[in-house]
Design a protein around this motif. Structure first.
Motif, PDB file in Angstrom:
ATOM      1  N   ASN A 202       0.728  -1.312   0.028  1.00  0.00           N
ATOM      2  CA  ASN A 202       0.088  -0.101  -0.151  1.00  0.00           C
ATOM      3  C   ASN A 202       0.998   1.244  -0.056  1.00  0.00           C
ATOM      4  N   ILE A 203       1.967   1.034  -0.679  1.00  0.00           N
ATOM      5  CA  ILE A 203       3.042   2.320  -1.003  1.00  0.00           C
ATOM      6  C   ILE A 203       3.121   3.208   0.197  1.00  0.00           C
ATOM      7  N   THR A 204       3.475   2.697   1.305  1.00  0.00           N
ATOM      8  CA  THR A 204       3.516   3.471   2.487  1.00  0.00           C
ATOM      9  C   THR A 204       5.107   3.992   2.638  1.00  0.00           C
TER      10      THR A 204
ATOM     11  N   TYR B  96      -0.799   7.941  -5.815  1.00  0.00           N
ATOM     12  CA  TYR B  96      -0.043   7.331  -5.174  1.00  0.00           C
ATOM     13  C   TYR B  96       0.614   7.830  -3.806  1.00  0.00           C
ATOM     14  N   TYR B  97       0.945   9.381  -3.686  1.00  0.00           N
ATOM     15  CA  TYR B  97       1.353   9.566  -2.588  1.00  0.00           C
ATOM     16  C   TYR B  97       0.205   9.832  -1.469  1.00  0.00           C
ATOM     17  N   TYR B  98      -0.771  10.446  -1.836  1.00  0.00           N
ATOM     18  CA  TYR B  98      -1.815  10.452  -0.846  1.00  0.00           C
ATOM     19  C   TYR B  98      -2.249   9.001  -0.132  1.00  0.00           C
ATOM     20  N   ARG B  99      -2.369   8.311  -1.312  1.00  0.00           N
ATOM     21  CA  ARG B  99      -2.708   6.912  -0.605  1.00  0.00           C
ATOM     22  C   ARG B  99      -1.644   6.457   0.436  1.00  0.00           C
ATOM     23  N   GLY B 100      -0.541   6.375   0.183  1.00  0.00           N
ATOM     24  CA  GLY B 100       0.528   6.080   1.221  1.00  0.00           C
ATOM     25  C   GLY B 100       0.281   6.829   2.439  1.00  0.00           C
ATOM     26  N   LYS B 120      -5.352  -7.240  12.520  1.00  0.00           N
ATOM     27  CA  LYS B 120      -4.731  -8.517  11.898  1.00  0.00           C
ATOM     28  C   LYS B 120      -5.160  -8.312  10.507  1.00  0.00           C
ATOM     29  N   HIS B 121      -6.466  -8.736  10.040  1.00  0.00           N
ATOM     30  CA  HIS B 121      -6.673  -8.761   8.756  1.00  0.00           C
ATOM     31  C   HIS B 121      -6.162  -7.604   7.947  1.00  0.00           C
ATOM     32  N   TYR B 122      -5.858  -8.110   6.636  1.00  0.00           N
ATOM     33  CA  TYR B 122      -5.574  -6.915   5.881  1.00  0.00           C
ATOM     34  C   TYR B 122      -5.567  -7.528   4.406  1.00  0.00           C
ATOM     35  N   TRP B 123      -6.147  -6.537   3.439  1.00  0.00           N
ATOM     36  CA  TRP B 123      -6.357  -6.784   1.931  1.00  0.00           C
ATOM     37  C   TRP B 123      -5.468  -6.026   1.038  1.00  0.00           C
ATOM     38  N   GLY B 124      -5.092  -4.942   1.815  1.00  0.00           N
ATOM     39  CA  GLY B 124      -4.271  -3.799   0.999  1.00  0.00           C
ATOM     40  C   GLY B 124      -4.965  -3.505  -0.442  1.00  0.00           C
ATOM     41  N   GLU B 125      -4.170  -3.303  -1.508  1.00  0.00           N
ATOM     42  CA  GLU B 125      -5.081  -3.070  -2.832  1.00  0.00           C
ATOM     43  C   GLU B 125      -5.064  -4.082  -3.629  1.00  0.00           C
ATOM     44  N   HIS B 126      -5.080  -5.239  -2.803  1.00  0.00           N
ATOM     45  CA  HIS B 126      -5.072  -6.589  -3.791  1.00  0.00           C
ATOM     46  C   HIS B 126      -6.592  -7.308  -4.067  1.00  0.00           C
ATOM     47  N   SER B 127      -7.711  -6.418  -3.333  1.00  0.00           N
ATOM     48  CA  SER B 127      -8.871  -6.720  -3.730  1.00  0.00           C
ATOM     49  C   SER B 127      -9.690  -5.692  -3.396  1.00  0.00           C
TER      50      SER B 127
END
Ligand code: SF4
Ligand code: SF4
Ligand code: FES
Ligand code: FES
Lengths: 251, 260
Positions: A202-204, B96-100, B120-127
């Protein structure tokens, strides 16, 4: 000369704890020097991994005051010596003993990445012609010393333990070096999306922050790869447009 | 455990971004004071329809594209900003910058580097839903169009109505002219340093030596991209300031000083 307190993690796979040590710090010392001194003075059995003492072998990775760093490149003069300095092994990998963690997962991951597949040689003697401009971008990635500090800091591995689905920043850098190479003809983009989990990033930018070689991991490797994934999987317009473009590896 | 003040940066990001969102939303719903003479607030540009019923002087007739509020508008409230703000908002949301930055500051995912996480759970930008961030480049296309529109507004900022004949044709420079020009400058630095643009303009190639012009463009975008974060913040703050400037001038609280 000052007496400085260190809190060093001692233990093995099963259990462990921080133990306090004290040693004399003199001018020019780095954390690794202090660890060696403590090893000699008061903890002969303290395990730590090191080799070059010059920031080039990538062996002495540890977490110093909670931040992943090379012990040999962290100067004590840059730190607050009033409070105890904590030194612990990298937390994203299984611990072997004291400051040594088992990084072999990384080697297994590397094997899964499709190797370099150059186009046919340009010349009869089997060599290629390349211009500096074309390899400049990938040269940055080749500075990597495989210290795995970026893997250690990445929350996808560190906190979410996605070791099975996510290859981590080090291997995005590696993939980018191959994928953007002007001679390479392999396509690693589908793997990056599907089995290597680039979407989890997530590009952190923590990986970029800790890289001792100052590789701009997120901006120059991961985001460009994410954009290539978008090209192939999420953007019908660009895909259509590129049909008329030369194929990779053509000259 | 990190012992430094790791929470400072995410906290500042949280406060500034929240303040911006609150102000921008408030401003977008105001439907008044978005025009002062020849200046149009960037939050309301392009002004497709004029708010119409605001009753304030200089309520934007000279800026409006299609006249007053359309008759087919059925919602109980109307503001021309609502028609256009989704585009710049979407552009920044998927940047991309603001996302991070907002994953850290608003979601604590992670709160900061090497600081443990609350869940704990995490999906990120994967789904889903965050996989939708991949449409960023489509917002980029709109953002580039907006640059031209805002450049036109800045150009209009040079033409005043000195003789009060209802025509904005008298050349001049006011502080507001500078404010609007600076806005275009900063937004251009931000938009033209976009990671998606960097990819589309040349980053997708593996061999640069065949395409010298494209390479030059790629190098320029890369150059802006290196400071993308700085451009992002400066342009964000300035666009809000530009709205504040026009608003306060229009309310008569500030005076627009003219150089000539
Ligand atoms: S930018 Fe991506 S790869 Fe790097 S630390 Fe953050 S989540 Fe991990
Ligand atoms: S990319 Fe940087 S931090 Fe990661 S392994 Fe290579 S040198 Fe270490
Ligand atoms: S000992 Fe080689 S990098 Fe530190
Ligand atoms: S990446 Fe920031 S605007 Fe595109």
């Amino acid at each position: 000369m000052t007496q400085v307190k260190f809190k060093i993690w001692r233990g093995d796979k099963e259990s462990g704890e921080f133990k306090e040590y004290q040693t004399e710090v003199t001018e020019g010392m780095v954390v690794l020097d202090a660890i060696h001194q403590i090893q000699a003075e008061s903890a002969n059995d303290l395990a730590c991994r090191w080799n070059c003492k010059a920031g080039k072998c990538g062996s002495c990775s540890a977490e110093i005051n909670g931040m992943p760093k090379l012990m040999c490149m962290t100067r004590l003069s840059d730190m607050n010596l009033e409070d105890p300095i904590s030194v612990e092994p990298m937390r994203a990998f299984p611990i072997m003993k004291d400051l040594v963690s088992d990084v072999s997962w990384n080697y297994r991951v590397k094997e899964k990445i499709k190797p370099f597949k150059p186009r046919k040689p340009d010349n009869a003697d089997g060599s290629w012609n390349m211009q500096q401009k074309d390899v400049e971008r990938v040269q940055e990635f080749r500075k990597c010393i495989e210290c795995f500090l970026c893997q250690d800091v990445c929350h996808v591995l560190r906190d979410h333990e996605k070791h099975e689905e996510f290859i981590g920043p080090r291997f995005f850098v590696y993939s980018a070096a191959l994928e953007m190479h002007p001679l390479d003809t392999e396509d690693r983009v589908p793997d990056l999306k599907k089995s290597q989990g680039i979407g989890y990033c997530n590009i952190t930018k923590c990986c970029t922050k800790v890289c001792p070689e100052h590789i701009t991991i997120t901006d120059n490797a991961i985001i460009p790869l994410k954009e290539r994934v978008v090209d192939e999987f999420y953007d019908p317009l660009t895909k259509l447009f590129r049909i008329f473009k030369p194929k990779r590896g053509d000259d | 455990m990190r012992q430094d003040h790791w929470w400072v940066v995410p906290l500042v990001v949280f406060l500034v971004l929240s303040a911006f969102v609150v102000y921008a939303t408030w401003a977008a719903f105001q439907n008044q004071h978005y025009v002062y003479e020849n200046y149009l607030s960037p939050f309301y540009s392009p002004l497709l329809f004029n708010g119409g019923d605001t009753g304030v002087p200089g309520d934007g007739h000279q800026h409006s594209w299609f006249g007053d509020k359309p008759s087919w508008w059925i919602l109980p409230f109307f503001s021309p900003a609502l028609l256009i703000l989704p585009f710049p908002a979407g552009f920044r949301m998927t940047c991309y910058y603001y996302r991070g930055a907002y994953y850290k500051a608003f979601w604590a995912d992670p709160p900061s580097c090497s600081v443990g996480e609350p869940r704990k759970h995490y999906w990120g930008e994967h789904s889903l839903p965050l996989i939708l961030q991949n449409i960023h480049r489509y917002f980029l296309y709109f953002a580039i169009i907006f640059l031209f529109l805002l450049a036109y507004d800045a150009y209009c900022g040079f033409f005043f109505d000195n003789d009060r004949d209802g025509e904005f044709t008298d050349f001049g420079i006011g502080v507001g002219t500078f404010v609007l020009c600076m806005n275009v400058f900063l937004l251009s630095g931000y938009t033209l340093g976009c990671h998606s643009l960097r990819h589309l303009i040349g980053g997708w190639m593996d061999k640069f030596s065949n395409a010298p012009i494209r390479t030059k463009c790629y190098d320029c975008v890369s150059c802006l991209n290196r400071k993308h974060m700085v451009w992002a913040w400066c342009s964000l703050l300035w666009v809000a300031f530009a709205d504040v400037y026009v608003r306060l001038c229009s309310m008569g609280i500030w005076t627009d000083f003219r150089l000539f």
